[in-house]
Design an enzyme around this catalytic site. Structure first.
Site, PDB file in Angstrom:
ATOM      1  CB  CYS A  17      29.784  38.182 -20.601  1.00  0.00           C
ATOM      2  SG  CYS A  17      29.913  37.920 -22.389  1.00  0.00           S
ATOM      3  CB  CYS A  39      26.277  37.483 -24.232  1.00  0.00           C
ATOM      4  SG  CYS A  39      27.488  36.224 -24.696  1.00  0.00           S
ATOM      5  CD  GLU A  47      25.029  33.807 -23.146  1.00  0.00           C
ATOM      6  OE1 GLU A  47      24.885  33.881 -21.917  1.00  0.00           O
ATOM      7  OE2 GLU A  47      26.110  33.473 -23.689  1.00  0.00           O
TER       8      GLU A  47
END
Length: 156
Positions: free
Chosen positions: A83, A86, A55
């Site tokens: 996560c 990101c 990302e």
């Protein structure tokens, strides 16, 4: 097939291809008005960079492609639920939407259990595995004073 399904498929294909190339099982693309602006594949181990998540790399590529740090009007499609790192990057990039295929539980089953990171910010900092605390410095506000005094600053 919807646009979301198409672009999610592209992100998943990038993730699968990355595994074949020795990388992690994550891929992402950023799209605006049906046009691909940037893509990324997990390069953490290849580049020895813990921030080289798919990302983040897609955000970097899209920003470079449009010449701006803000991705308003864009959608990030990613092979897996982002996560915390990101998610924060997506928020800073001002994306309109983030669409993911697999979720955090799928990632855990696949050997990528970020559960501790999702919960970390709810805990007292003294319990974190990395000590994060304020230090003392008389000029701690100086960078912000310089920023506020700069008449041609770019607000973000």
């Amino acid at each position: 097939m919807t646009d979301d399904a198409h672009w999610l498929g592209t992100a998943v294909d990038l993730a699968v291809a990355n595994v074949a190339d020795g990388g992690g099982p994550f891929g992402a693309v950023i799209v605006r008005d049906g046009v691909l602006l940037g893509s990324g594949q997990n390069r953490v181990t290849r580049d020895l960079d813990p921030t080289a998540h798919a990302e983040v790399l897609a955000i970097r590529a899209a920003c470079a492609a449009i010449g701006d740090f803000a991705l308003a009007g864009c959608v990030l499609y990613t092979s897996c639920e982002p996560c915390p790192l990101c998610v924060a990057a997506c928020l800073w990039a001002r994306l309109d939407r983030v669409v993911f295929a697999a979720d955090r539980h799928d990632a855990a089953r696949g050997g990528f259990d970020d559960h501790a990171f999702y919960e970390l910010f709810d805990r007292d900092r003294s319990t974190w595995p990395t000590l994060v605390h304020p230090g003392e410095h008389a000029g701690s506000f100086a960078p912000f004073e310089a920023w506020l005094a700069k008449p041609d600053r770019t607000t973000y």
